[in-house]
Design an enzyme around this catalytic site. Structure first.
Site, PDB file in Angstrom:
ATOM      1  N   CYS A 192      45.730  41.601  41.468  1.00 14.15           N
ATOM      2  CA  CYS A 192      44.970  41.925  40.263  1.00 14.15           C
ATOM      3  C   CYS A 192      43.660  41.141  40.220  1.00 14.15           C
ATOM      4  O   CYS A 192      43.661  39.907  40.147  1.00 14.15           O
ATOM      5  CB  CYS A 192      45.801  41.618  39.022  1.00 14.15           C
ATOM      6  SG  CYS A 192      44.909  41.888  37.474  1.00 14.15           S
TER       7      CYS A 192
ATOM      8  N   SER B  11      40.563  39.878  48.918  1.00 15.32           N
ATOM      9  CA  SER B  11      41.723  39.384  48.162  1.00 15.32           C
ATOM     10  C   SER B  11      42.613  38.436  48.950  1.00 15.32           C
ATOM     11  O   SER B  11      43.492  37.793  48.363  1.00 15.32           O
ATOM     12  CB  SER B  11      42.550  40.573  47.665  1.00 15.32           C
ATOM     13  OG  SER B  11      41.822  41.317  46.711  1.00 15.32           O
TER      14      SER B  11
ATOM     15  N   HIS C 226      46.312  46.602  35.362  1.00 16.74           N
ATOM     16  CA  HIS C 226      47.666  46.199  35.730  1.00 16.74           C
ATOM     17  C   HIS C 226      48.514  45.783  34.536  1.00 16.74           C
ATOM     18  O   HIS C 226      49.713  45.518  34.680  1.00 16.74           O
ATOM     19  CB  HIS C 226      47.629  45.017  36.714  1.00 16.74           C
ATOM     20  CG  HIS C 226      47.117  45.374  38.074  1.00 16.74           C
ATOM     21  ND1 HIS C 226      45.806  45.235  38.444  1.00 16.74           N
ATOM     22  CD2 HIS C 226      47.771  45.885  39.162  1.00 16.74           C
ATOM     23  CE1 HIS C 226      45.648  45.613  39.703  1.00 16.74           C
ATOM     24  NE2 HIS C 226      46.824  46.024  40.164  1.00 16.74           N
TER      25      HIS C 226
END
Length: 651
Positions: free
Chosen positions: A396, A340, A383
């Site tokens: 997310c 991420s 989310h």
């Protein structure tokens, strides 16, 4: 004939013979006198010179190796006194001795193993007999003195004092600074081929017991700069070749090598190594504006001092086959899926391409359907509705699946390269991985098949074929923090410069950079941020901005997802995810960028973020960019060396 006449005739014959003999003798004596005069008066100096040559020997003298410093003058590589003992087979034979008996005798005086004794005898049978063989080095004063006491009975043996490379900080800089060792036959052959000169003299120098060459790291790259200029030492020897005294050699003495200053702050590097504790991984700290590398830590590491005099095969195999790979420079050569932490690159590509706007919202219910299968978010329940800011803050996956799908793999790959991924940076040491920034052309060349749409979604969350080094991730972070001034990574402050230049950075639009920085601030400083507890540096004000990441090292099956993905804690260590965190500080005026990877650490917020926070706090406390760098006194440096050796250049 009367007796008187006969006597008169004999006298005449005798007189003639005497005269002839006298003349011949006179000529012989005259010749001898002339020859003596010639030898003494005319050729005396020449024979005196030859006699002196039989008494005086020129021994090769390796130069003192240049030192390596950090940016503030702390020694990373230096030299120390070395007591060593050698045997010269030719001199042993002159004294009527035998090598095997002499080696056994030495073994009663020095700690020489049987395997070492066998190697000494093997070397004596393979190399030129006039070349000395190292019996033992790095001796104690007691061992050295013991050999000197017995010197008269050890013809062919010499106990000498030289220098040995030393690494005062041990493992802290082992991967970057590297280490030296004795040159092997293949390395010597490369030197002979590369240099013009007397091959025998070159071999003799490189076989000298005190000669060491750079094997890895900066020691290898800067070999020509560090090694200096070799010379000779005049010694007086007896008929057996034993040194009786050392004579003046100032006119032929060696000249020491040049010093090197690296951009490291040794205290930050040491702190980073300690902060990992028992964990393995790497940490990189950059000065954002200058690009100076302040730390390039890789844990675990080897002790370079173990290699200087030669490491045993058994000990080397322990390092080579260790599951935590201590020989591997994880910060420079290690490649990992960035996870991420890559989402900022995807966001920059999407915003610049106009594929999405910052305020556009995507609903995350925990998974999204694409190409006949589900792509899951790390948060199983989802989310909810996400815009860009909250998608970065909460990391997310579903949002970035959609963003990557709209943007396309080529635009993402192009942006990744702009941020410094996919490039091998020549810093002035061995190694340097490029990693992989995949696109259709890469996949066709590497895998022989086209890019599939589903691969774009994995690309969008930093998984799939994408890999990056910790150095690249730190550079990426620096370019987000200060896209207008971020410099190229730099290690060599004083010394030979790498000849391969990195690609200059094409800055992203400032409004895009501001969106990314705001999202990273949210990660560490706003409710719901994935690393909220790591934002406070404990310095009474300054905070950091960052991004967490998790890199999978195993494939999660459909069945496991249905029953519930196993936690990292329930897995054996080698199957746990890598934990990543990238950050910069202070948030209001970024000066330093950092990337941390904790191998098999699980989540980035739990394992990597606290390490990065503490390293950045220490960096801000020291604030190395605010202080002048050390400059060594090296008046002869201009005459010593040119650029360093490329990774593929022979020694």
């Amino acid at each position: 004939m009367s007796r008187a006449n006969r006597m008169s005739g004999h006298q005449r014959v005798f007189t003639r013979r005497t005269a002839v003999a006298g003349a011949v003798g006179g000529m012989l004596w005259s010749g001898l006198a002339l020859r003596l005069a010639q030898l003494q008066l005319i050729e005396g100096e020449e024979y005196a010179r030859r006699a002196a040559e039989n008494r005086i020997r020129l021994d090769p003298a390796p130069a003192e190796r240049g030192r390596i410093f950090d940016r503030f003058g702390q020694e990373l590589a230096s030299n120390r006194r070395n007591f060593y003992v050698t045997i010269t087979p030719e001199n042993v034979a002159k004294g009527g001795g035998r090598m095997d008996e002499l080696v056994k005798r030495l073994a009663t005086l020095l700690p020489i193993s049987k395997s070492r004794q066998a190697r000494i005898l093997r070397d004596a049978s393979r190399q030129a007999r006039f070349l000395p063989i190292t019996v033992a080095d790095d001796l104690t004063w007691e061992d050295f003195s013991r050999v000197n006491v017995h010197a008269p009975e050890l013809t062919g043996v010499e106990a000498q004092v030289g220098q040995l490379r030393s690494y005062p900080l041990g493992a802290a800089f082992a991967h970057s600074v590297g280490y030296v060792g004795r040159p092997n036959d293949q390395e010597i052959a490369k030197v002979v081929d590369a240099l013009d000169g007397d091959a025998a003299a070159i071999r003799r120098l490189y076989k000298h017991p005190a000669t060491r060459i750079g094997k890895t790291g900066v020691e290898y790259f800067a070999e020509n700069w560090l090694k200096g200029q070799s010379g000779y030492k005049r010694v007086e020897v007896n008929a057996d070749g034993r040194i009786q005294s050392e004579l003046d050699s100032s006119d032929i003495s060696p000249r020491r090598g040049g010093d090197v200053v690296l951009s490291f702050d040794a205290e930050i590097q040491k702190f980073a190594m300690r902060r990992f504790g028992d964990e393995t991984g790497s940490a990189v700290v950059l000065d954002i504006e200058s690009g100076d590398i302040l730390a390039l830590a890789s844990k675990p590491a080897l002790d370079p001092n173990d290699f200087v005099s030669g490491i045993s095969q058994a000990n080397y195999d322990k390092l080579r086959f260790h599951t935590d790979a201590p020989l591997y420079h994880k910060a420079y050569d290690g490649t990992y899926p960035p996870g991420s932490t890559f989402k900022m690159v995807v966001a920059a590509a999407a915003l610049e391409a106009g594929a999405m706007t910052p305020d556009e919202r995507v609903y995350c219910g925990g998974k999204t359907w694409f190409g006949g299968r589900y792509f899951h978010c790390w948060k199983r329940e989802g989310h909810g509705s996400m815009d860009l800011h909250n998608a970065i803050k909460k990391s997310c996956d579903v949002y970035f699946y959609e963003m990557a799908r709209r943007t396309g793999p080529q635009a993402i790959a192009d942006m990744a390269r702009r941020f410094g991924l996919g490039e091998a940076y020549a810093l002035g040491m061995t190694g340097g991985a490029r990693g992989v920034v995949p696109d259709d052309a890469w996949k066709r060349a590497a895998r022989g098949e086209p890019w599939y749409d589903g691969e774009t979604l994995n690309f969008g969350i930093g998984q799939g074929y994408l890999t990056a080094t910790p150095l690249q991730l730190a550079l990426m972070t620096a370019r987000i923090a200060r896209s207008d001034v971020a410099g190229l990574p730099n290690l060599m402050l004083h010394g030979p410069k790498p000849q391969v230049a990195a690609t200059p950075f094409e800055a992203i639009a400032e409004d895009v950079a501001e969106r990314l920085r705001a999202g990273m601030f949210g990660v560490t400083s706003e409710p719901g941020g994935t690393a909220l507890r790591s934002g406070d540096l404990g310095l009474g004000g300054p905070r950091l901005a960052g991004k967490t990441g998790t890199a999978q090292v195993r494939r999660i099956t459909k069945e496991e997802r249905a029953s519930g993905v196993r936690s990292n804690e329930s897995l054996e260590r080698r199957l746990r995810d890598h934990a990543l965190f990238v950050a910069y500080a202070p948030t209001d005026n970024p000066k330093y960028a950092c990337a941390v990877i904790v191998e098999h650490g699980g989540g980035g917020s739990r394992a990597a973020a606290p390490v990065a926070r503490d390293i950045l706090a220490e960096t801000l406390r020291r604030d190395p960019a605010s202080k002048p760098a050390f400059s060594p006194e090296d008046p002869e440096l201009a005459d010593i060396g040119g650029a360093g050796r490329a990774r593929t250049e022979p020694i």
